[in-house]
Design an enzyme around this catalytic site. Structure first.
Site, short mmCIF file in Angstrom:
data_model
loop_
_atom_site.label_atom_id
_atom_site.label_comp_id
_atom_site.label_asym_id
_atom_site.label_seq_id
_atom_site.Cartn_x
_atom_site.Cartn_y
_atom_site.Cartn_z
N CYS A 1 0.82 -1.23 0.00
CA CYS A 1 0.00 0.00 0.00
C CYS A 1 0.84 1.27 0.00
CB CYS A 1 -0.89 0.04 1.22
SG CYS A 1 -1.85 -1.43 1.53
O1 KQY Z 1 -4.12 0.02 2.51
C1 KQY Z 1 -4.15 0.98 1.81
N1 KQY Z 1 -4.02 0.86 0.54
C2 KQY Z 1 -4.43 2.31 2.34
C3 KQY Z 1 -4.87 2.30 3.71
C4 KQY Z 1 -5.29 3.64 4.13
C5 KQY Z 1 -5.47 3.72 5.56
C6 KQY Z 1 -5.60 5.11 6.04
N2 KQY Z 1 -5.66 5.18 7.44
#
Ligand code: KQY
Length: 377
Positions: free
Chosen positions: A367
């Protein structure tokens, strides 16, 4: 390199009309060669504990592990450059580009390539994972502008997609197949006026894919509304890795079983059946009282509460050119996960980086990274 660059001294990306598919571009598989990797630097105290200090250590460890394999660029907010410089390997390029948080997978461009090796970026509409209906913070203008800034810094043309999407909600095999989840893509907080078939068409037009494989629910308690990159990924065309558990009483059990059944009863764009490999999930892991207490209650709408289940998964790794950077999360399962992933990537080293601090912010290594496809620069 010790300087901190500004994106504003660089060229703007040219906005393309039309679609990547119509122009002969496709989204490559992440396992294909990279020219580099982009990340952003964490800061917001209502998402990261202790003013983001532990998260910065974790992000730096990820960036430095990747930098041993490919070029890394880190986008920082104004004023954060010197601190980042002190923690990042000297080879890492730092550019001052504002962001609202640090999830480069979701706010950066998804790069597409053509047969001649040209690159372009797809700039998805971003609404902080749900906008007014469950979004994670109320202002995301900087995040939504990130893809354009990255395309400018990379000197690639850009397509602005006419729908909300995050890069973590799609995986491509590079040969025409896309993996997504219904939980995320069909969530009314993303594109409430678009039908499933419209989204299927738009996904194909903006990634160059020919077939979209729809899985159901993602990982339990994932605040992205079930991003596929936390559940299942391509290891190579025809071969996927799925996060699962052998505990039938765990709520993840049925979710992963359903994904496995869908994959095993489907074929990819080339007509191949999927070879499905399983990796046992960490934990289940939960937020401790100490961790929850160290997050400021700010404008971010998701409170961090002691005992809340974390959306932990080993599938959320980054496959760099010569190594796979895997989240270290749970002494009881890490070694087994490294062995499974190592067998699936026999030509790459498997490197574990402690990633609980990234997980506490709501995601993991996949992420926070965005690969730039192409050969090493
Ligand atoms: O996991 C992701 N791709 C983004 C997570 C965002 C979390 C924000 N607190």
């Amino acid at each position: 390199m010790s300087s901190i660059g500004s994106p504003y001294s660089q060229r703007m990306s040219e906005l393309r009309r039309g679609t990547p598919a119509a122009d002969g571009f496709r989204m490559p598989g992440e396992f294909e060669p990279h020219a580099g990797c982009w990340m952003a630097w964490p800061a917001r105290p209502d998402n990261w504990r202790d003013g983001a200090r532990p998260a910065r250590e974790a992000f730096a460890a990820v960036a430095n592990a990747i930098a041993e394999s490919e070029s890394v660029t880190v986008a920082v907010n104004a004023g954060d450059g010197p601190g980042a410089r002190a923690m990042l390997d000297p080879s890492v390029r730092i550019l001052e580009i504002p962001s609202d948080d640090a999830w480069m997978r979701d706010i950066g461009p998804t790069f597409v390539v053509d047969d001649a090796g040209a690159r372009r970026g797809v700039d998805w509409e971003f609404n902080a994972w749900g906008g007014a209906d469950g979004g994670l913070y109320p202002s995301w203008d900087h995040d939504d502008a990130m893809a354009s800034a990255v395309c400018g810094a990379e000197a690639v043309d850009r397509y602005r997609a006419p729908f909300v999407l995050e890069g973590g909600s799609i995986h491509s095999d590079g040969e025409g197949t896309l993996l997504v989840t219904e939980e995320c893509l069909l969530n009314p907080n993303r594109n409430p006026t678009r039908s499933r078939s419209e989204l299927d068409r738009l996904l194909r037009e903006f990634t160059g894919a020919e077939r979209v494989v729809w899985l159901g629910l993602g990982v339990v308690n994932d605040e992205t509304d079930g991003h596929v990159d936390n559940l299942c990924c391509f290891v190579r065309p025809g071969v996927v890795l799925l996060s699962s558990t052998d505990d039938r009483a765990d709520p993840q059990y049925e979710r992963s079983l359903d994904a496995r059944r869908r994959l095993e009863s489907d074929v990819d764009a080339q007509g191949r059946s999927f070879e499905v490999h399983l990796v046992h999930q960490p934990g289940p892991l939960t937020v401790t009282a100490e961790e929850a207490a160290a997050v400021v209650r700010g404008v971010g709408v998701q409170a961090r509460r002691a005992g809340d289940r974390l959306a932990a998964s080993y599938v959320n790794f980054y496959p760099a050119n010569d190594r796979v950077v895997v989240p270290g999360l749970d002494g009881a399962h890490d070694d087994e996960a490294l062995a499974v992933i190592g067998e699936l990537f026999p030509d790459r080293r498997v490197v574990s980086v402690p990633a609980r601090e990234v997980l506490l912010g709501g995601g993991n290594i996949h992420c926070i990274t965005q690969p730039v496809p192409g050969g090493p620069r």
